[in-house]
Write an enzyme that holds these catalytic residues in place. Sequence first.
Site, PDB file in Angstrom:
ATOM      1  CE  LYS B  75      -3.975   1.842   2.628  1.00  0.00           C
ATOM      2  NZ  LYS B  75      -4.782   1.661   3.860  1.00  0.00           N
ATOM      3  CB  SER B 150      -8.005   3.518   2.776  1.00  0.00           C
ATOM      4  OG  SER B 150      -7.191   2.899   3.754  1.00  0.00           O
ATOM      5  CB  SER B 174      -8.294   0.742   5.739  1.00  0.00           C
ATOM      6  OG  SER B 174      -8.980   1.960   5.699  1.00  0.00           O
TER       7      SER B 174
END
Lengths: 474, 481
Positions: B75, B150, B174
Amino acid sequence: MRYEAVIGLEIHAQLRTKTKIFCGCSTEFGSEPNSQTCPVCIGMPGVLPVLNKRVVEFAIKTGLAMNCRISPYSRFARKNYFYPDLPKGYQISQYELPICEHGYVDIVVDGVKRRIGITRIHMEEDAGKNIHERDCSLVDLNRTGVPLLEIVTEPDIRSPKEASAFMRKLRTILRYLEVCDGNMEQGSLRCDANVSLRPEGSEEFGTKTEIKNINSFRFVEKALEYEIKRQEKVLSEGGTIVQETRLWDSERGVTFSMRSKEEAHDYRYFPEPDLVPLVVKEDWIEEIKSSMPELPDEKLKKYTEEFGLPQYDAELLTEERPIAEWFEEAVRLGGAPKEVSNWMMTELLRLLNENNIEIISCRVTPEHLVKIIKLIEEGKISRNIGKKVFADVFQTGKDPEEIVKEKGLVQISDTSELQRLVEEVLKNNPKEVERYRGGEQKLLGFFVGQVMKASKGKANPKAVNELLRKKLSS
Amino acid sequence: MEPYRLKLKEALEAIKNSELSPVELTEAVLSRIEAVDEKVKAYVTVTKEHALKRAHTLEGSNEALPLKGIPLAIKDNLCTEGIRTTCSSRILENFVPPYESTVTMRLLDAGYVLVGKTNLDEFAMGSSTENSGFFTTRNPWDTERVPGGSSGGSAAAVAADECIAAIGSDTGGSIRQPASYCGVVGLKPTYGRVSRFGLVAFASSLDQIGPITKTVEDAAILMNIIAGHDLRDSTSAEVECPDFTSTLGRDIKGLRAGIPKEYFSEGLDSEVEEAVKKAVSVLEQEGLEVEEISLPHTEYAVATYYILATSEASSNLARYDGVKYGLRVEAKSLLDMYLETRSKGFGQEVKRRIMLGTYALSAGYYDAYYRKAQQVRTLIKRDFEDAFKRVDVIITPTTPTVAFRIGEKIDDPLKMYLNDIYTISVNLAGIPAISVPCGFNSEGLPVGLQVIGRAFDEETILRVSHHYEQLTEWHKRRPEL
């Protein structure tokens, strides 16, 4: 109406740790801008603070020396504001749960003892420095993250003189503990003062102003004196004091308004989530306590009560730890306290001052002084010669006995040698001899001086005196 | 089978047995990215050259490494030294960190190959990747839908076989929510289990890094690498780490599970509810003792979260001021530079949260908002502690619905925030939870099952979810791209 001043101080002391409070960067002063930085202290994304244990130790030490309660559980908090020298946009400080609370420091002003309460002591990080040039502003982040202690007093101070005495005492304590070098001019010790006036006898507080930028010990008193006079004038003319922050301008000797209460920041303090609560165990406090040096108050008591030194001398000798330790070492080696103290007050401190050197780099050792005192006591040298020898040791670091031997400074007490010198002086000054015998007895001093001169100062003055009287009256 | 389709465990074995080389595997994954990422848009940065170089180096070494030659996606809010780390924000568009996060450092030491940095909602603030400053990632099961967020880029990359596994971060769901939407496994470890050093902070007291994988076992393998105390993160726990794979395969007889009644109420999609209930009964047949429980403060979780997370965020994001790195918009005065840099650099949702948090911390409001929220957080934590006196795991849906359509909720922040209603409490309580695929709805969209555990007891939730996975086929389905 007569007014009474109410003063509280907020002091920032830079701690003398080798590394910063939340990273491993050096705290060295005066390096190339931004050379002592890392991703942590310049607030890069994703980095985290790690508390320097040494800083906590220094805070505890300071708290103990100022009779504070050491909190077993304290927290760091974020103080939020924007400024280019504050890379994270917040300063890591302590807010609701500081490490030390409820202490006091005793000061003596004009012979009167006063106890000044310490509200709290907390740890925080220093900000960097903005440097403004003609067409741009630059930021140096070397100082960012240097550990600070913020020490806050109760509004217990009643005069500029007391404020100044408190600051000196605080400096002495910090230096004894070796946690801060206490240099106000260089900014390692900074002081903000809150001051208000109230009618004498009143218990209520008046509206206060905060004075910032007091950057020397001298200005603590000066800035407060100015501000008190200013407030007095406003009040006596029927005006009211505006709560505000004022800056001290040392060149003009005035304070001027920087920002009002309405313009004050909202720092939005909240607990620092990147650091766990700080838990201090009792045995660590005990360990720190046992490693602490004897503090100036205890020393002062010992010097006056045990050693019988006058208050003034004792105060002077205890102001700096190395001086006190030098004194105590000399006493331990057998020097009479009073005698050692006299020598230090008249000779050592003067020479240190004149030559602008610190006692730790001084070449005279306590052992040297004790030897000199002994040489005098034993009649081997005169007190005057002793002073010369002391000055010589101060320059060269040589052993006093050797200096006396090398330079042939041993006092002449040998009667036949002295007799020869006296006779020579009398022979060379027949007129004065006649005048003396004619009744001008004060000429004795002249003859003594001549003999001393002829002996290059080595003659035992007492013996010379006796011999002269005898010869002149015969 | 195409190498990029391999699970982490399979890929490790293939490389170990020399059936596949690190370079072959890396090349396969990179061509898969080239083939499908145009549709999925999982990656902000594909590190092709870096990956190939690294794979060659690893291939040339005889050292036995636990992740040797495995292509992973990270990420883009984890700092990677020398590789752009954007947080999907314009303000960090060109930021190249001079340091490595602890998690990626441990992965490097274990021999992984970074194939790219994945898309996220800007600074991890969002549930769909629609808040990315660059573009929206597509759900591989239906590219008209969001992948969740996210960590939407990481979840989509795993689902689309654009990596063997991925790393995400979870502040309010997330990792788990996008894992659920994309039909993959996502584990949020206990707060403090994995070092946050180098994870760009959103809400420091809630953020936690974890794996997003094709199977539960893969998640356990990655946990063995990334978990553990780190001196550079004071909030990382000094707790010994078990071998997270060791309890996999043990049966679940006698384990007790709680089903919180508050999680099966209004707003829960009926197909999701059905899939979750079915999953529970599958486990029950295996000897799991199931009972209904109550987590009475659940209804306050979203409000509590949005006060605490935004408060911390308002402070964490203050450093992006144009002075030191990242975007700077030149202006006449210092204040204008701040205002213009932050106006231009941050997206709408980030600005909204900075304002919310700034308000909650302001003088006069602190007690009513921040302090109150902290108190409620304690109550929510206590709910779980009480529940875990009676049960070993808590089972819930991961999300109230399946993946929604792109644009469907973007104008209604409150609706968007409610997406995290089942995941948020876990972050507030600091405990671990995993999402595993437990079915598909009538439109063919994946549904996730959340298994929540006691603090530092990832082993039990891994054991239960792995057991479930072994009994079902959901995790074997792959989207058509």
